[in-house]
Write a protein that holds these residues in place. Structure first.
Motif, PDB file in Angstrom:
ATOM      1  N   GLN A 332      13.121  31.280  46.294  1.00 11.62           N
ATOM      2  CA  GLN A 332      13.745  30.015  45.894  1.00 11.62           C
ATOM      3  C   GLN A 332      12.696  28.976  45.510  1.00 11.62           C
ATOM      4  N   THR A 333      11.566  28.989  46.188  1.00  7.90           N
ATOM      5  CA  THR A 333      10.480  28.080  45.811  1.00  7.90           C
ATOM      6  C   THR A 333       9.977  28.403  44.416  1.00  7.90           C
ATOM      7  N   LEU A 334       9.773  29.681  44.135  1.00 11.20           N
ATOM      8  CA  LEU A 334       9.353  30.086  42.798  1.00 11.20           C
ATOM      9  C   LEU A 334      10.399  29.705  41.756  1.00 11.20           C
ATOM     10  N   LEU A 472       8.580  17.726  49.709  1.00 11.09           N
ATOM     11  CA  LEU A 472       9.374  17.890  50.932  1.00 11.09           C
ATOM     12  C   LEU A 472      10.544  16.919  51.008  1.00 11.09           C
ATOM     13  N   THR A 473      10.297  15.621  50.843  1.00  9.17           N
ATOM     14  CA  THR A 473      11.311  14.613  51.145  1.00  9.17           C
ATOM     15  C   THR A 473      12.555  14.735  50.276  1.00  9.17           C
ATOM     16  N   ALA A 474      12.376  14.728  48.951  1.00  9.10           N
ATOM     17  CA  ALA A 474      13.528  14.821  48.058  1.00  9.10           C
ATOM     18  C   ALA A 474      14.247  16.150  48.236  1.00  9.10           C
ATOM     19  N   THR A 485      13.446  26.455  50.854  1.00 18.41           N
ATOM     20  CA  THR A 485      12.160  26.545  50.188  1.00 18.41           C
ATOM     21  C   THR A 485      11.070  26.711  51.242  1.00 18.41           C
ATOM     22  N   LEU A 486       9.882  27.042  50.803  1.00 22.92           N
ATOM     23  CA  LEU A 486       8.770  27.188  51.748  1.00 22.92           C
ATOM     24  C   LEU A 486       8.530  25.885  52.500  1.00 22.92           C
ATOM     25  N   ALA A 487       8.608  24.750  51.797  1.00 19.59           N
ATOM     26  CA  ALA A 487       8.348  23.463  52.436  1.00 19.59           C
ATOM     27  C   ALA A 487       9.416  23.114  53.460  1.00 19.59           C
ATOM     28  N   THR A 488      10.693  23.302  53.106  1.00 21.62           N
ATOM     29  CA  THR A 488      11.760  22.931  54.045  1.00 21.62           C
ATOM     30  C   THR A 488      11.812  23.875  55.244  1.00 21.62           C
ATOM     31  N   GLU A 489      11.570  25.174  55.039  1.00 20.94           N
ATOM     32  CA  GLU A 489      11.548  26.107  56.166  1.00 20.94           C
ATOM     33  C   GLU A 489      10.361  25.828  57.074  1.00 20.94           C
ATOM     34  N   PHE A 490       9.214  25.539  56.476  1.00 25.59           N
ATOM     35  CA  PHE A 490       8.051  25.166  57.287  1.00 25.59           C
ATOM     36  C   PHE A 490       8.365  23.938  58.126  1.00 25.59           C
ATOM     37  N   ALA A 500       3.986  29.119  65.336  1.00 22.24           N
ATOM     38  CA  ALA A 500       3.701  30.487  64.882  1.00 22.24           C
ATOM     39  C   ALA A 500       4.665  30.893  63.769  1.00 22.24           C
ATOM     40  N   GLY A 501       5.924  30.553  63.931  1.00 21.51           N
ATOM     41  CA  GLY A 501       6.910  30.884  62.903  1.00 21.51           C
ATOM     42  C   GLY A 501       6.681  30.124  61.613  1.00 21.51           C
ATOM     43  N   ALA A 502       6.115  28.914  61.708  1.00 23.78           N
ATOM     44  CA  ALA A 502       5.869  28.107  60.510  1.00 23.78           C
ATOM     45  C   ALA A 502       4.619  28.555  59.752  1.00 23.78           C
ATOM     46  N   ALA A 503       3.720  29.271  60.412  1.00 26.12           N
ATOM     47  CA  ALA A 503       2.431  29.622  59.807  1.00 26.12           C
ATOM     48  C   ALA A 503       2.550  30.429  58.515  1.00 26.12           C
TER      49      ALA A 503
END
Length: 530
Positions: A332-334, A472-474, A485-490, A500-503
């Motif tokens: 989804q990020t891609l 991230l914010t928007a 997305t990678l940012a929102t899941e992180f 550890a899960g966010a790494a």
């Protein structure tokens, strides 16, 4: 700059192909202007939103919500953050660029890349790493530390580019007049860096005003964190809108200060300048301290975040890579990155074409509208789009269309600047020559101008992609249900203290950002003719 030619003769006289081409292009030019106006109006949506919400609130509400202790606290935090971080970024950026470009620094080519590399690490990932290292980190000191390490390359890259293309005759003249190295730097070199420093400082300041994740993680309150919290608690209440209004005013003040700081001095040179490269200064016994200083900066900006990302990956083991959302978030990020980059580049192209082919006051105003709006934080853009879609376009509320529109508003200048440079290197005379040889105007445009502009368009799209990957914010406010997305899941995992899960998400963001960061660095070197 080429001049426009017009046919001379009576109305019944024959016309040249160029004149016919120019005459035939007029309707197309009007269409481009109309399209540019529509794009500019679209880009002004966040500013108009803030103005309307402020006007509708009434004087009593504005006074009650703006002139209160909480706003004063946020203002003190924000001003302190900008006042301390920006000079530190200028010091690190200018100092690093000067060492790399003007001294006999050992390994200067390696240091040139390493000093740009921190841009590949999102600020909120940097914050995650430093919180892992120092759990008590917070306050203004914590915000300054993370911000400086994340954003000093925004000053370093343009300053290094200016030093790379600056006429060495200027410095040689100063040396011939008996000025020492330091006096040459402050009296000759530093004034030539004024525009690059002012531009880099503005970018740093705007990033500080818009950053959310890095400061929320260390519990340092700024306008952006307060607006997000207020929005989540009251769903776009008056308090969030008033805070957004104050934030927009701060952004406009920064833009005004940057414009005034440019001055009226001439920075362009006439003629080819000196053909020899600059004389690199011997560092002597300063070589050791210079190497140690750059090593310390690199370790703090790159080593600490990378070490803690790897440490958490090792701690989590194979299990952290087997989670189902990981692949979904990557895809989804891609997808959003590619869609946003394509949409933004397509929207920027007509405006870049108008600015280059038909320069003038109207073109500058249309271009300026995009820069003003894109300087606003993502939280303000998101609030504007949420309000408009909820009340006026409910069918597209919280859909991918709105999210991609937000990306276009936020990152339009990244594509616009590259396209403008690419179009400037594709003179319109080439189009006219192709038409004179029998090519239809549209085919001539595609075969000549579009082909020559393609590399610049790709570069701009890559920079937009980099911004979207790390946004991230928007994305948090506008993403459709089920979007990961990678940012929102992180952010979700790190907020739950599942470091550890966010790494894996942090590592993937860095790996996606690294090639785009190198492209930005390479473009600056190419512009410098190195």
């Amino acid at each position: 700059m080429p001049t426009r030619t017009t046919a001379v003769g009576p109305p019944h006289a024959g016309t040249s192909p160029n004149a016919a081409g120019s005459r035939g292009a007029r309707p197309g030019s009007r269409a481009v202007v109309v399209l540019c106006v529509l794009i500019a109006l679209f880009s002004l949506v966040p500013l108009v939103f803030v103005a309307i919400m402020t006007a509708n609130a009434g004087v009593d509400t504005i006074v009650a919500l703006v002139f209160r202790p909480r706003v004063g606290e946020l203002l003190v935090n924000t001003v302190a953050l900008v006042a301390i971080t920006v000079p530190l970024c200028v010091l690190c950026g200018v100092g690093g660029a000067w060492l790399v470009e003007r001294t006999r620094l050992r390994g200067h080519k390696i240091w040139a890349v390493l000093l740009a590399a921190p841009l590949a690490i999102p600020a909120f990932v940097n914050s995650y790493a430093w919180v892992s290292a120092v759990p008590s980190l917070g306050g203004v000191a914590g915000g300054v530390l993370i911000s400086t390490l994340s954003y000093f390359p925004l000053v370093y890259i343009p300053v290094a580019a200016v030093l790379g293309r600056m006429d060495p005759a200027l410095e040689q003249t100063g040396q011939s007049l008996g000025l020492g190295p330091w006096r040459v730097f402050f009296r000759v070199t530093f004034p030539q860096l004024r525009l690059a420093i002012a531009g880099g400082a503005l970018l740093v300041s705007l990033h500080l005003l818009s950053e959310y994740g890095a400061f929320a993680m260390i519990q340092f309150d700024t306008f952006t964190t307060a607006i997000y919290d207020q929005f989540r608690s009251t769903f776009n209440g008056a308090a969030a809108n008033m805070l957004a209004g104050v934030l927009v005013v701060l952004c406009l003040v920064l833009l005004l200060l940057e414009e005034r700081s440019r001055g009226t001095a001439r920075y362009a040179k006439v003629g080819s300048g000196a053909q020899s490269g600059p004389v690199r200064l011997r560092l002597g016994w300063y070589q050791g301290p210079a190497q140690l200083g750059l090593a310390a900066l690199t370790v703090l900006a790159i080593g600490v975040p990378m070490w803690h990302v790897v440490r958490w990956l090792i701690f989590g083991g194979v299990a952290v890579w087997e989670r189902d959302p990981l692949l979904t978030a990557l895809l989804q990020t891609l997808g959003y990155g590619l869609a946003g980059a394509l949409a933004t580049t397509l929207l920027a192209f007509p405006l870049a074409y108008q600015v280059v082919r038909h320069p003038g006051r109207t073109s500058r105003l249309l271009e300026g509208a995009n820069y003003i709006s894109s300087s606003m934080p993502g939280i303000v853009v998101a609030l504007a789009l949420v309000t408009i879609t909820v009340h006026g376009l409910p069918a597209i509320y919280q859909t991918s269309i709105v999210l991609v529109a937000a990306y276009a508003l936020l990152f339009m200048p990244r594509a616009l600047v590259n396209l403008r440079a690419g179009l400037a290197q594709a003179p319109k005379e080439l189009d006219e020559a192709a038409q004179a040889l029998g090519k239809p105007p549209l085919l001539a445009f595609v075969k000549v101008t579009l082909r020559l502009t393609a590399p610049a368009a790709a570069g701009g799209a890559a920079l937009v992609f980099l911004g979207i990957v790390n946004e991230l914010t928007a994305t948090l406010l506008l993403s459709p249900n089920g979007t990961n997305t990678l940012a929102t899941e992180f952010w979700s995992l790190s907020s739950e203290i599942d470091y550890a899960g966010a790494a894996p998400y942090a590592l993937l963001m860095i790996l996606l950002s690294a090639p785009m960061t190198y492209l930005l660095f390479a473009q600056s070197k190419k512009a410098a003719g190195q």
